[in-house]
Design a protein around this motif. Structure first.
Motif, PDB file in Angstrom:
ATOM      1  N   THR A 388       0.837  -1.191   0.000  1.00 20.21           N
ATOM      2  CA  THR A 388       0.000   0.000   0.000  1.00 20.21           C
ATOM      3  C   THR A 388       0.873   1.243   0.000  1.00 20.21           C
ATOM      4  N   VAL A 389       0.351   2.310  -0.570  1.00 20.93           N
ATOM      5  CA  VAL A 389       0.994   3.614  -0.526  1.00 20.93           C
ATOM      6  C   VAL A 389       0.484   4.356   0.705  1.00 20.93           C
ATOM      7  N   PHE A 390       1.441   4.834   1.523  1.00 18.43           N
ATOM      8  CA  PHE A 390       1.056   5.584   2.730  1.00 18.43           C
ATOM      9  C   PHE A 390       0.996   7.078   2.440  1.00 18.43           C
ATOM     10  N   ASP A 391       2.045   7.599   1.794  1.00 16.12           N
ATOM     11  CA  ASP A 391       2.051   8.979   1.334  1.00 16.12           C
ATOM     12  C   ASP A 391       2.913   9.054   0.081  1.00 16.12           C
ATOM     13  N   ALA A 392       3.237  10.232  -0.384  1.00 15.87           N
ATOM     14  CA  ALA A 392       3.924  10.391  -1.669  1.00 15.87           C
ATOM     15  C   ALA A 392       5.292   9.732  -1.694  1.00 15.87           C
ATOM     16  N   THR A 393       5.917   9.524  -0.562  1.00 19.29           N
ATOM     17  CA  THR A 393       7.288   8.984  -0.524  1.00 19.29           C
ATOM     18  C   THR A 393       7.418   7.682   0.261  1.00 19.29           C
ATOM     19  N   THR A 394       6.314   7.188   0.812  1.00 18.69           N
ATOM     20  CA  THR A 394       6.394   6.024   1.696  1.00 18.69           C
ATOM     21  C   THR A 394       5.313   5.005   1.372  1.00 18.69           C
ATOM     22  N   GLY A 395       5.711   3.751   1.372  1.00 21.58           N
ATOM     23  CA  GLY A 395       4.768   2.652   1.239  1.00 21.58           C
ATOM     24  C   GLY A 395       5.106   1.570   2.243  1.00 21.58           C
ATOM     25  N   TYR A 396       4.260   0.542   2.323  1.00 25.03           N
ATOM     26  CA  TYR A 396       4.513  -0.583   3.217  1.00 25.03           C
ATOM     27  C   TYR A 396       4.169  -1.881   2.487  1.00 25.03           C
ATOM     28  N   ILE A 397       4.890  -2.949   2.855  1.00 30.56           N
ATOM     29  CA  ILE A 397       4.630  -4.267   2.303  1.00 30.56           C
ATOM     30  C   ILE A 397       4.488  -5.279   3.424  1.00 30.56           C
ATOM     31  N   THR A 398       3.652  -6.293   3.189  1.00 32.30           N
ATOM     32  CA  THR A 398       3.677  -7.489   4.014  1.00 32.30           C
ATOM     33  C   THR A 398       4.454  -8.553   3.248  1.00 32.30           C
ATOM     34  N   SER A 399       5.172  -9.383   3.974  1.00 34.74           N
ATOM     35  CA  SER A 399       6.043 -10.371   3.319  1.00 34.74           C
ATOM     36  C   SER A 399       6.154 -11.613   4.179  1.00 34.74           C
ATOM     37  N   GLY A 400       6.952 -12.559   3.678  1.00 31.54           N
ATOM     38  CA  GLY A 400       7.198 -13.770   4.442  1.00 31.54           C
ATOM     39  C   GLY A 400       8.054 -13.543   5.665  1.00 31.54           C
ATOM     40  N   GLY A 401       8.665 -12.354   5.744  1.00 29.18           N
ATOM     41  CA  GLY A 401       9.509 -12.042   6.896  1.00 29.18           C
ATOM     42  C   GLY A 401       8.933 -10.991   7.819  1.00 29.18           C
ATOM     43  N   GLY A 402       7.776 -10.445   7.494  1.00 30.11           N
ATOM     44  CA  GLY A 402       7.170  -9.430   8.336  1.00 30.11           C
ATOM     45  C   GLY A 402       6.631  -8.278   7.522  1.00 30.11           C
ATOM     46  N   VAL A 403       6.501  -7.104   8.165  1.00 32.07           N
ATOM     47  CA  VAL A 403       5.985  -5.902   7.522  1.00 32.07           C
ATOM     48  C   VAL A 403       7.102  -4.865   7.465  1.00 32.07           C
ATOM     49  N   TYR A 404       7.309  -4.260   6.285  1.00 33.31           N
ATOM     50  CA  TYR A 404       8.440  -3.352   6.069  1.00 33.31           C
ATOM     51  C   TYR A 404       7.969  -2.029   5.499  1.00 33.31           C
ATOM     52  N   LYS A 405       8.700  -0.977   5.883  1.00 31.71           N
ATOM     53  CA  LYS A 405       8.534   0.340   5.286  1.00 31.71           C
ATOM     54  C   LYS A 405       9.345   0.393   3.996  1.00 31.71           C
ATOM     55  N   VAL A 406       8.770   1.003   2.952  1.00 30.19           N
ATOM     56  CA  VAL A 406       9.411   1.073   1.639  1.00 30.19           C
ATOM     57  C   VAL A 406       9.452   2.522   1.174  1.00 30.19           C
ATOM     58  N   GLY A 407      10.600   2.970   0.671  1.00 30.83           N
ATOM     59  CA  GLY A 407      10.698   4.286   0.078  1.00 30.83           C
ATOM     60  C   GLY A 407      10.165   4.273  -1.342  1.00 30.83           C
ATOM     61  N   LEU A 408       9.494   5.352  -1.746  1.00 23.74           N
ATOM     62  CA  LEU A 408       8.902   5.462  -3.081  1.00 23.74           C
ATOM     63  C   LEU A 408       9.586   6.565  -3.890  1.00 23.74           C
ATOM     64  N   ASN A 409       9.551   6.384  -5.202  1.00 20.68           N
ATOM     65  CA  ASN A 409      10.004   7.380  -6.179  1.00 20.68           C
ATOM     66  C   ASN A 409      11.410   7.917  -5.871  1.00 20.68           C
ATOM     67  N   PRO A 410      12.461   7.078  -5.958  1.00 24.68           N
ATOM     68  CA  PRO A 410      12.443   5.691  -6.416  1.00 24.68           C
ATOM     69  C   PRO A 410      12.230   4.711  -5.260  1.00 24.68           C
ATOM     70  N   LEU A 411      11.996   3.442  -5.636  1.00 29.66           N
ATOM     71  CA  LEU A 411      11.804   2.393  -4.642  1.00 29.66           C
ATOM     72  C   LEU A 411      13.104   2.119  -3.897  1.00 29.66           C
TER      73      LEU A 411
END
Length: 624
Positions: A388-411
């Motif tokens: 999911t996209v949280f805001d213009a520069t931040t997203g989050y993912i669920t994975s096999g190892g947990g939940v992570y914060k992801v940087g956007l534009n660029p990833l």
């Protein structure tokens, strides 16, 4: 033949011996005699027809299984019936007729040794023709293998011998087995040798897709196939577009106009070819430099090991296939696509897959920008599920190892930015009210990035999320729907009673909930069955105002939901349901999308098939 002669003598003697009695029945005797005649005729027909077909360079046009064996039709309008032989073609002394190749030519053999003509000692080619299919005899005559009236193998009328004795053809089949491949038929003889004859194929000229999307100013390739076609060339190119055809690679390179215009969109590029018989044929592909408004996307899982995730677009009754892949051939999507997000916050698109490449970021026209990929991420994440996209520069993912914060534009991903540690339980997530909500191991958690505190467990749920226009967040499992108020994380639990909600418990697929644009209703897939036999077979509705459940629509008999299953067009309020034929293998080619009114009335059924019906899309979710 000796047996036939002996039987005839026996029949005559029997007739004389019992002539004064009307009770003698010799029907069985004459039936055996007639069967021997029939067997000889069958063997002779198989040999002579096969030789003629190969002399003519004939191809096999059809193989039909019969009660006796197989009927094989040739392109020279001849045919043979290959029977399930009673005794094969072995001689009385075990001698076997076969074939053997020498210098690219098939010759008849006896017990593995070449059969030769009695006078010239020439080997007997199966084709009996000069040139590439076999040399002619020394006197200009190609020796002919056949069976005489008494059932013995002959070459030019003289019997073939083995160990000084003539070789008899026994049984009613010249062949011991028939195997069919996509391109040929393999006829196995009694000695285990085989003759392979190619199948006839109609001439054809086809593009790999009926449509091609190339953003303005970009270049893409599209493949074509030309079967039994002498040459192919460009016939016409739409105004503003340029194209180059390469016959060696079977591809056309297409460049879109520098600026997208309505006149340049939806026109056809055509190629023309001439087949080996001199007949002209044409193929066309419709070109798009922009995606027309009013359609919807389908994000596909792809077929593991054969095709990565992909994106198709449907508009005005037509599928525009592979809108990402056509402009990004050097940047494939990951395997097993799950989540696609078209984000209004930063104008970018995110394509998530369970396996490498985990997330691909593109602009609104699907031009590649960045991705999350690499062995380091694989070791840490195992697989990626929700995004999911949280805001213009931040997203989050669920994975096999947990939940992570992801940087956007660029990833970007720093594996230290894990907000929740878990093992293979990641599912959906969403942003609402300045918080992140996610499902892990069938529990809903709330996380507030502004405080950075540990996520808080709220309730049970296995699929979600949808947000209504009052700001509330909704999720569900088989037995309940939950409403969450982001202002205070208060949870309201609504038992579903007789309505068991479906979600894929065997493997992650995106949310199985959808909401009406005005927030008045939730839509869900109903579960039928239990244990390993669980299916989503019907669409249900929850009325938010009255708190009641009702049935809306059932899928056709023998079909079940696939992927997330349900989506709602935010502009029209129409409900879209993706479903496929029950079973395995080719059943997945029978995939459809139903378009329903808000009251459950079926308005349209859209076939979700590739042009040639051989591509397994496996739709993960519908996106508007």
């Amino acid at each position: 033949m000796k047996k036939l002669f002996a039987l005839c003598c026996l029949a005559a003697a029997a007739s004389g011996a019992w002539s004064c009695s009307d009770d003698y029945d010799d029907t069985a005797l004459w039936q055996e005699i007639e069967q021997i005649k029939t067997d000889i005729a069958s063997l002779n027909q198989q040999v002579t027809t096969l030789q003629t077909a190969m002399q003519d360079g004939a191809l096999i046009t059809q193989v039909t299984e019969t009660t006796e064996g197989y009927k094989i039709d040739f392109s020279n309008n001849t045919s043979i019936v290959v029977k399930h032989g009673t005794n094969g073609t072995n001689g009385t002394d075990g001698a076997k007729i076969g074939v053997k190749e020498e210098n690219g030519v098939l010759y008849w053999t006896l017990d593995g040794e070449f059969i030769t003509a009695p006078d010239s000692q020439d080997k007997i080619p199966v084709t009996g023709a000069a040139g590439a299919t076999g040399p002619a005899g020394t006197d200009g005559h190609s020796p002919v293998l056949a069976i005489d009236d008494e059932g013995y193998w002959t070459v030019d009328g003289e019997r073939v011998e083995s160990n000084g004795a003539p070789v008899k053809a026994q049984g009613d089949s010249f062949f011991s087995d028939v195997d069919e491949t996509e391109d040929a038929v393999i006829l196995t003889l009694a000695d285990g040798s085989a003759i392979t004859i190619a199948k006839y194929k109609e001439s054809s000229l086809l593009f790999a897709s009926a449509t091609l999307y190339v953003p303005a100013g970009q270049t893409a390739e599209i493949a074509y196939t030309a079967a039994r076609v002498a040459f192919v060339e460009l016939m016409s190119v739409p105004e503003g577009w340029t194209a180059r055809l390469d016959e060696q690679t079977g591809k056309v390179t297409v460049t879109a106009p520098a600026a997208a215009t309505a006149a340049a969109n939806g026109e056809r590029l055509k190629i023309v070819g001439t087949d080996l018989s001199g007949h002209a044929m044409m193929a066309a592909v419709k070109l798009y430099c922009t995606l027309p408004e009013g359609g919807f996307f389908v994000y596909n899982e792809g077929q593991l090991g054969k095709m990565p995730a992909s994106v198709n677009y449907y508009v005005d009754g037509e599928w525009i296939s592979r809108v990402y892949a056509s402009v990004n051939p050097e940047h494939p999507l990951g395997n097993t696509g799950v989540t696609m997000v078209r984000n209004a916050t930063n104008g970018l698109t995110y394509l998530t897959a369970k396996d490498e490449h985990f997330i691909v970021e593109t602009d609104a026209d699907f031009n590649y920008k960045s991705e999350l990929s690499g062995e380091n991420y694989t070791d840490e994440l195992r697989q990626v599920m929700g995004f999911t996209v949280f805001d213009a520069t931040t997203g989050y993912i669920t994975s096999g190892g947990g939940v992570y914060k992801v940087g956007l534009n660029p990833l970007t991903l720093d594996t230290n930015d894990r907000i929740f540690e878990g093992f293979n339980g990641g599912r959906d997530l969403c942003a609402a009210g300045g918080k992140l909500y996610f499902i892990f191991s069938n529990k809903v958690y709330s996380y507030d990035p502004s405080t950075g505190g540990a996520p808080t467990e709220l309730c049970d749920a296995a699929t979600g999320f949808v947000t209504l226009n009052d700001g509330s967040v909704w999720a569900a499992n088989n037995t309940q729907i939950v409403r969450i108020d982001p202002a205070n994380d208060k949870v309201t639990t609504i038992p579903t009673g007789d309505y068991s909600l479906y979600f894929n418990s065997m493997a992650y697929t995106p949310r199985s909930l959808a909401a009406a644009p005005d927030g008045s209703s939730l839509y869900f897939i109903q579960q039928i069955g239990s244990g390993w036999s669980v299916y989503g077979k019907a669409l249900g509705k929850y009325d938010v105002a009255t708190g009641t459940f009702s049935d809306l629509w059932s899928m056709p008999e023998g079909y079940s939901v696939y992927g997330s299953g349900v989506a709602v067009d935010p502009d029209t309020g129409k409900i879209y349901v993706s479903y496929t034929k029950d079973g395995w293998g080719a059943n997945y080619l029978k995939t459809y999308i139903a378009v329903l009114g808000a009251d459950g009335t079926l308005e349209q059924t859209i076939p979700y098939l590739s042009e040639n019906e051989t591509i397994y899309w496996f739709p993960s979710m519908i996106v508007f």
